[in-house]
Design a protein around this motif. Structure first.
Motif, PDB file in Angstrom:
ATOM      1  N   GLY A  34       0.793  -1.228   0.000  1.00 47.17           N
ATOM      2  CA  GLY A  34       0.000   0.000   0.000  1.00 47.17           C
ATOM      3  C   GLY A  34       0.827   1.281   0.000  1.00 47.17           C
ATOM      4  N   LYS A  35       2.094   1.180   0.375  1.00 55.25           N
ATOM      5  CA  LYS A  35       2.977   2.358   0.384  1.00 55.25           C
ATOM      6  C   LYS A  35       3.670   2.591  -0.951  1.00 55.25           C
ATOM      7  N   ALA A  36       3.515   1.663  -1.882  1.00 56.39           N
ATOM      8  CA  ALA A  36       4.206   1.772  -3.181  1.00 56.39           C
ATOM      9  C   ALA A  36       3.721   3.006  -3.936  1.00 56.39           C
ATOM     10  N   THR A  37       4.680   3.732  -4.499  1.00 56.24           N
ATOM     11  CA  THR A  37       4.373   4.907  -5.317  1.00 56.24           C
ATOM     12  C   THR A  37       4.521   4.592  -6.797  1.00 56.24           C
ATOM     13  N   ARG A  38       5.063   3.401  -7.075  1.00 60.41           N
ATOM     14  CA  ARG A  38       5.262   2.999  -8.465  1.00 60.41           C
ATOM     15  C   ARG A  38       5.331   1.484  -8.528  1.00 60.41           C
ATOM     16  N   THR A  39       4.860   0.926  -9.658  1.00 60.69           N
ATOM     17  CA  THR A  39       4.953  -0.512  -9.908  1.00 60.69           C
ATOM     18  C   THR A  39       5.873  -0.742 -11.095  1.00 60.69           C
ATOM     19  N   VAL A  40       6.812  -1.664 -10.930  1.00 65.68           N
ATOM     20  CA  VAL A  40       7.746  -2.015 -11.997  1.00 65.68           C
ATOM     21  C   VAL A  40       7.606  -3.506 -12.270  1.00 65.68           C
ATOM     22  N   GLU A  41       7.343  -3.863 -13.520  1.00 63.33           N
ATOM     23  CA  GLU A  41       7.239  -5.264 -13.911  1.00 63.33           C
ATOM     24  C   GLU A  41       8.613  -5.748 -14.358  1.00 63.33           C
ATOM     25  N   VAL A  42       9.024  -6.888 -13.822  1.00 64.62           N
ATOM     26  CA  VAL A  42      10.293  -7.500 -14.190  1.00 64.62           C
ATOM     27  C   VAL A  42       9.997  -8.925 -14.656  1.00 64.62           C
ATOM     28  N   VAL A  62       8.839   1.052  -4.239  1.00 61.85           N
ATOM     29  CA  VAL A  62       8.537   0.415  -5.517  1.00 61.85           C
ATOM     30  C   VAL A  62       7.965  -0.975  -5.281  1.00 61.85           C
ATOM     31  N   ARG A  63       6.886  -1.262  -5.975  1.00 64.54           N
ATOM     32  CA  ARG A  63       6.287  -2.603  -5.994  1.00 64.54           C
ATOM     33  C   ARG A  63       6.808  -3.292  -7.246  1.00 64.54           C
ATOM     34  N   PHE A  64       7.620  -4.331  -7.058  1.00 67.46           N
ATOM     35  CA  PHE A  64       8.141  -5.111  -8.180  1.00 67.46           C
ATOM     36  C   PHE A  64       7.186  -6.283  -8.423  1.00 67.46           C
ATOM     37  N   VAL A  65       6.670  -6.377  -9.638  1.00 67.21           N
ATOM     38  CA  VAL A  65       5.849  -7.507 -10.045  1.00 67.21           C
ATOM     39  C   VAL A  65       6.758  -8.397 -10.888  1.00 67.21           C
ATOM     40  N   LEU A  66       6.980  -9.607 -10.410  1.00 65.73           N
ATOM     41  CA  LEU A  66       7.959 -10.516 -10.998  1.00 65.73           C
ATOM     42  C   LEU A  66       7.232 -11.644 -11.711  1.00 65.73           C
TER      43      LEU A  66
END
Length: 173
Positions: A34-42, A62-66
């Protein structure tokens, strides 16, 4: 061959934390999604990451979606070169113990493994929260707050993967 992949994946999933508490990381700590300001897909491919490098800002969460599109289990681990080297040693040592412990009907002897650290198909986190294992065809997430600039990398520390080039720079501006 399939049993080897399963054994390697379980060896990785059963490892203890190598970094201690999350507070021990100079470059940041795990954060609630919930604190993520950005999502990065890896995307994790067999012996490659897409993108090949990452950039974040100090203070950013950063929320990393792996997404593992490969045929092998892969890890997404945040750390510096020394942390990765230490983690690789532990993974190799654990893998050796697991393979010599014997086999049961499923091809593995699970005695002594801490199943509480395993999160089948969705990855696992070591005690420091800077690592997640993603099984083939699966997705996982890791959310991290980057505190200050430091020379770190994102890497897969499954035995042999880092050495084969499954590592990239993560720049904290």
């Amino acid at each position: 061959m399939k049993r080897l992949f399963i054994a390697a994946a379980l060896a990785v999933a059963s490892l203890p934390s190598f970094a201690g508490s999350a507070d021990s990381f100079a470059f940041g700590e795990p954060a609630p999604v919930g604190k993520a300001t950005r999502t990065v897909e890896v995307v994790l491919k067999d012996i490659a990451f897409e993108p090949k490098s990452l950039e974040v800002k100090a203070g950013e969460t950063v929320r990393f979606v792996l997404i593992n599109e490969g045929k092998l289990p892969h890890e997404f681990n945040l750390g510096d070169k020394a942390m990765h080297a230490e983690h690789q040693k532990e993974m190799i040592a654990m893998q050796g113990k697991l393979f010599t412990a014997g086999m049961n009907h499923e091809g593995m002897n699970h005695e002594g493994m801490d199943h509480s650290q395993m999160n089948h198909g969705e990855g696992h986190g070591h005690g420091g929260g800077n690592t997640v294992l993603v099984q083939p065809g699966q997705r996982a997430e890791l959310t991290w707050t980057f505190r200050k600039s430091a020379p770190i990398e994102f890497a897969c520390n499954v035995p042999g993967h880092y050495q084969a080039g499954m590592v990239g720079p993560l720049t904290i501006e």
